[in-house]
Scaffold this motif. Structure first.
Motif, PDB file in Angstrom:
ATOM      1  N   ALA A 264       0.832  -1.209   0.000  1.00  0.00           N
ATOM      2  CA  ALA A 264       0.000   0.000   0.000  1.00  0.00           C
ATOM      3  C   ALA A 264       0.866   1.257   0.000  1.00  0.00           C
ATOM      4  CB  ALA A 264      -0.938  -0.003   1.209  1.00  0.00           C
ATOM      5  N   GLY A 265       1.923   1.254   0.796  1.00  0.00           N
ATOM      6  CA  GLY A 265       2.831   2.403   0.837  1.00  0.00           C
ATOM      7  C   GLY A 265       3.521   2.634  -0.496  1.00  0.00           C
ATOM      8  N   ALA A 266       3.935   1.561  -1.148  1.00  0.00           N
ATOM      9  CA  ALA A 266       4.587   1.683  -2.457  1.00  0.00           C
ATOM     10  C   ALA A 266       3.611   2.223  -3.496  1.00  0.00           C
ATOM     11  CB  ALA A 266       5.147   0.335  -2.901  1.00  0.00           C
ATOM     12  N   LEU A 267       2.362   1.770  -3.437  1.00  0.00           N
ATOM     13  CA  LEU A 267       1.351   2.262  -4.372  1.00  0.00           C
ATOM     14  C   LEU A 267       1.103   3.752  -4.181  1.00  0.00           C
ATOM     15  CD1 LEU A 267      -0.716   1.695  -6.603  1.00  0.00           C
ATOM     16  CD2 LEU A 267      -2.351   1.091  -4.805  1.00  0.00           C
ATOM     17  N   VAL A 268       0.991   4.176  -2.933  1.00  0.00           N
ATOM     18  CA  VAL A 268       0.810   5.603  -2.650  1.00  0.00           C
ATOM     19  C   VAL A 268       2.023   6.388  -3.128  1.00  0.00           C
ATOM     20  CG1 VAL A 268       0.683   7.298  -0.769  1.00  0.00           C
ATOM     21  CG2 VAL A 268      -0.821   5.295  -0.760  1.00  0.00           C
ATOM     22  N   ASN A 269       3.210   5.877  -2.856  1.00  0.00           N
ATOM     23  CA  ASN A 269       4.438   6.530  -3.296  1.00  0.00           C
ATOM     24  C   ASN A 269       4.470   6.665  -4.817  1.00  0.00           C
ATOM     25  OD1 ASN A 269       7.002   7.610  -3.406  1.00  0.00           O
ATOM     26  ND2 ASN A 269       8.028   5.785  -2.666  1.00  0.00           N
ATOM     27  N   TYR A 270       4.098   5.593  -5.518  1.00  0.00           N
ATOM     28  CA  TYR A 270       4.059   5.636  -6.979  1.00  0.00           C
ATOM     29  C   TYR A 270       3.071   6.692  -7.478  1.00  0.00           C
ATOM     30  CZ  TYR A 270       2.651   4.569 -11.704  1.00  0.00           C
ATOM     31  OH  TYR A 270       2.324   4.697 -13.035  1.00  0.00           O
ATOM     32  N   LEU A 271       1.857   6.670  -6.942  1.00  0.00           N
ATOM     33  CA  LEU A 271       0.826   7.606  -7.411  1.00  0.00           C
ATOM     34  C   LEU A 271       1.218   9.058  -7.121  1.00  0.00           C
ATOM     35  CD1 LEU A 271      -2.370   5.594  -6.452  1.00  0.00           C
ATOM     36  CD2 LEU A 271      -1.465   6.009  -8.761  1.00  0.00           C
ATOM     37  N   LEU A 272       1.770   9.313  -5.945  1.00  0.00           N
ATOM     38  CA  LEU A 272       2.234  10.670  -5.637  1.00  0.00           C
ATOM     39  C   LEU A 272       3.378  11.070  -6.570  1.00  0.00           C
ATOM     40  CD1 LEU A 272       2.142  10.693  -1.726  1.00  0.00           C
ATOM     41  CD2 LEU A 272       0.680  12.003  -3.286  1.00  0.00           C
ATOM     42  N   SER A 273       4.292  10.152  -6.824  1.00  0.00           N
ATOM     43  CA  SER A 273       5.405  10.459  -7.736  1.00  0.00           C
ATOM     44  C   SER A 273       4.896  10.746  -9.140  1.00  0.00           C
ATOM     45  CB  SER A 273       6.399   9.292  -7.772  1.00  0.00           C
ATOM     46  OG  SER A 273       7.042   9.150  -6.536  1.00  0.00           O
ATOM     47  N   HIS A 274       3.980   9.933  -9.609  1.00  0.00           N
ATOM     48  CA  HIS A 274       3.439  10.081 -10.960  1.00  0.00           C
ATOM     49  C   HIS A 274       2.693  11.413 -11.117  1.00  0.00           C
ATOM     50  CE1 HIS A 274       0.978   9.347 -14.540  1.00  0.00           C
ATOM     51  NE2 HIS A 274       1.821   8.371 -14.841  1.00  0.00           N
ATOM     52  N   HIS A 275       1.794  11.695 -10.204  1.00  0.00           N
ATOM     53  CA  HIS A 275       0.901  12.847 -10.381  1.00  0.00           C
ATOM     54  C   HIS A 275       1.421  14.140  -9.761  1.00  0.00           C
ATOM     55  CE1 HIS A 275      -2.166  10.373 -12.188  1.00  0.00           C
ATOM     56  NE2 HIS A 275      -2.054   9.519 -11.184  1.00  0.00           N
ATOM     57  N   TRP A 276       2.059  14.065  -8.601  1.00  0.00           N
ATOM     58  CA  TRP A 276       2.418  15.268  -7.862  1.00  0.00           C
ATOM     59  C   TRP A 276       3.882  15.663  -8.050  1.00  0.00           C
ATOM     60  CZ3 TRP A 276       4.838  15.402  -2.650  1.00  0.00           C
ATOM     61  CH2 TRP A 276       4.901  16.695  -2.134  1.00  0.00           C
ATOM     62  N   VAL A 277       4.794  14.702  -7.903  1.00  0.00           N
ATOM     63  CA  VAL A 277       6.216  15.032  -7.960  1.00  0.00           C
ATOM     64  C   VAL A 277       6.658  15.348  -9.383  1.00  0.00           C
ATOM     65  CG1 VAL A 277       8.568  14.193  -7.537  1.00  0.00           C
ATOM     66  CG2 VAL A 277       6.731  13.617  -5.922  1.00  0.00           C
ATOM     67  N   PHE A 278       6.353  14.450 -10.324  1.00  0.00           N
ATOM     68  CA  PHE A 278       6.857  14.588 -11.687  1.00  0.00           C
ATOM     69  C   PHE A 278       5.805  15.046 -12.692  1.00  0.00           C
ATOM     70  CE2 PHE A 278       9.644  11.366  -9.655  1.00  0.00           C
ATOM     71  CZ  PHE A 278      10.815  12.103  -9.695  1.00  0.00           C
ATOM     72  N   HIS A 279       4.550  15.168 -12.270  1.00  0.00           N
ATOM     73  CA  HIS A 279       3.459  15.619 -13.154  1.00  0.00           C
ATOM     74  C   HIS A 279       3.502  14.866 -14.486  1.00  0.00           C
ATOM     75  CE1 HIS A 279       2.855  18.842 -10.278  1.00  0.00           C
ATOM     76  NE2 HIS A 279       4.149  19.103 -10.349  1.00  0.00           N
ATOM     77  N   SER A 280       3.621  13.558 -14.404  1.00  0.00           N
ATOM     78  CA  SER A 280       3.808  12.738 -15.600  1.00  0.00           C
ATOM     79  C   SER A 280       2.532  12.653 -16.435  1.00  0.00           C
ATOM     80  CB  SER A 280       4.249  11.329 -15.198  1.00  0.00           C
ATOM     81  OG  SER A 280       4.431  10.527 -16.333  1.00  0.00           O
ATOM     82  N   GLN A 281       2.706  12.700 -17.736  1.00  0.00           N
ATOM     83  CA  GLN A 281       1.617  12.493 -18.683  1.00  0.00           C
ATOM     84  C   GLN A 281       1.672  11.079 -19.274  1.00  0.00           C
ATOM     85  OE1 GLN A 281      -0.761  14.915 -19.073  1.00  0.00           O
ATOM     86  NE2 GLN A 281       0.431  15.838 -17.415  1.00  0.00           N
ATOM     87  N   ARG A 282       2.671  10.314 -18.855  1.00  0.00           N
ATOM     88  CA  ARG A 282       2.836   8.955 -19.370  1.00  0.00           C
ATOM     89  C   ARG A 282       1.795   8.025 -18.771  1.00  0.00           C
ATOM     90  NH1 ARG A 282       7.150   8.427 -22.491  1.00  0.00           N
ATOM     91  NH2 ARG A 282       8.885   9.838 -22.263  1.00  0.00           N
ATOM     92  N   ARG A 283       1.488   6.965 -19.505  1.00  0.00           N
ATOM     93  CA  ARG A 283       0.491   5.984 -19.070  1.00  0.00           C
ATOM     94  C   ARG A 283       1.075   5.140 -17.935  1.00  0.00           C
ATOM     95  NH1 ARG A 283      -3.406   4.829 -23.129  1.00  0.00           N
ATOM     96  NH2 ARG A 283      -3.443   2.659 -22.435  1.00  0.00           N
ATOM     97  N   HIS A 284       0.208   4.710 -17.030  1.00  0.00           N
ATOM     98  CA  HIS A 284       0.647   3.870 -15.918  1.00  0.00           C
ATOM     99  C   HIS A 284       1.234   2.556 -16.424  1.00  0.00           C
ATOM    100  CE1 HIS A 284      -0.829   6.519 -12.846  1.00  0.00           C
ATOM    101  NE2 HIS A 284      -2.013   6.574 -13.429  1.00  0.00           N
TER     102      HIS A 284
END
Length: 143
Positions: free
Chosen positions: A59-79
Motif C-alpha cells: 500500500a505504501g509503495a502504491l501511494v508513493n508511486y501515485l504521488l510520484s506520478h501525479h504530484w512530484v513529476f506531473h507525468s503524462q505517461r500511461r501507468h
C-alpha cells in the motif's frame, strides 16, 4: 546573455531541488501509510505481523508511486509504461540497500542503525534520479 544562462540554470536547479524534496515527502507519506496499516492490522485485526507488513509495504509503495506520478513529476505517461519502471528502480534500490548494509555492517563494522541511515540516504538519491531520468522522463530525458 550570461545572465539569461545563469537564470535558466538557477531555475533548473530550483526545479530539481523542489522535485527531490517532493519525492522524499512522497516516500515519507508512503512509509507512514505502511506503518499505520501495519499497526492497525496487527493491533486491531490481530493479523500476523509479517503479512501485515507486506500489505502495508505494498500500500505504501502504491501511494508513493501515485504521488510520484501525479504530484512530484506531473507525468503524462500511461501507468502501463511507468509502473514497471518504477518497480524496477525500487527493486534495484532494494538490492543497493542490501549491498550497502552488508558492506557497512559486515565489512566496516558499523552499527546497523547508522548503516541503515546511510543506506537510506544513498538509495533515496538513487531512486529519485532513476525515476526522474527514466521512469517519468519526457522525450528530452527530464521529468
Amino acid at each position: 546573455m550570461r545572465d539569461n544562462a545563469n537564470g535558466i540554470y538557477a531555475a533548473r536547479t530550483e526545479r530539481f531541488l523542489v522535485q527531490f524534496i517532493s519525492f522524499a515527502s512522497a516516500g515519507a507519506t508512503g512509509t507512514l501509510i505502511q506503518y499505520a496499516l501495519l499497526f492497525i492490522l496487527v493491533e486491531a485485526l490481530s493479523m500476523y505481523p509479517v503479512a501485515a507488513s507486506i500489505i502495508g509495504s505494498v500500500a505504501g509503495a502504491l501511494v508513493n508511486y501515485l504521488l510520484s506520478h501525479h504530484w512530484v513529476f506531473h507525468s503524462q505517461r500511461r501507468h502501463s509504461e511507468t509502473l514497471s519502471k518504477f518497480l524496477t528502480i525500487g527493486g534495484l534500490g532494494m538490492m543497493l540497500n542490501a549491498a550497502i548494509m552488508y558492506v557497512l555492517v559486515t565489512i566496516a563494522g558499523m552499527h546497523y542503525f547508522l548503516a541503515q541511515v546511510a543506506a537510506t540516504g544513498i538509495v533515496l538519491f538513487w531512486n529519485f534520479l532513476g525515476n526522474r531520468f527514466w521512469t517519468f522522463a519526457d522525450e528530452t530525458g527530464n521529468a
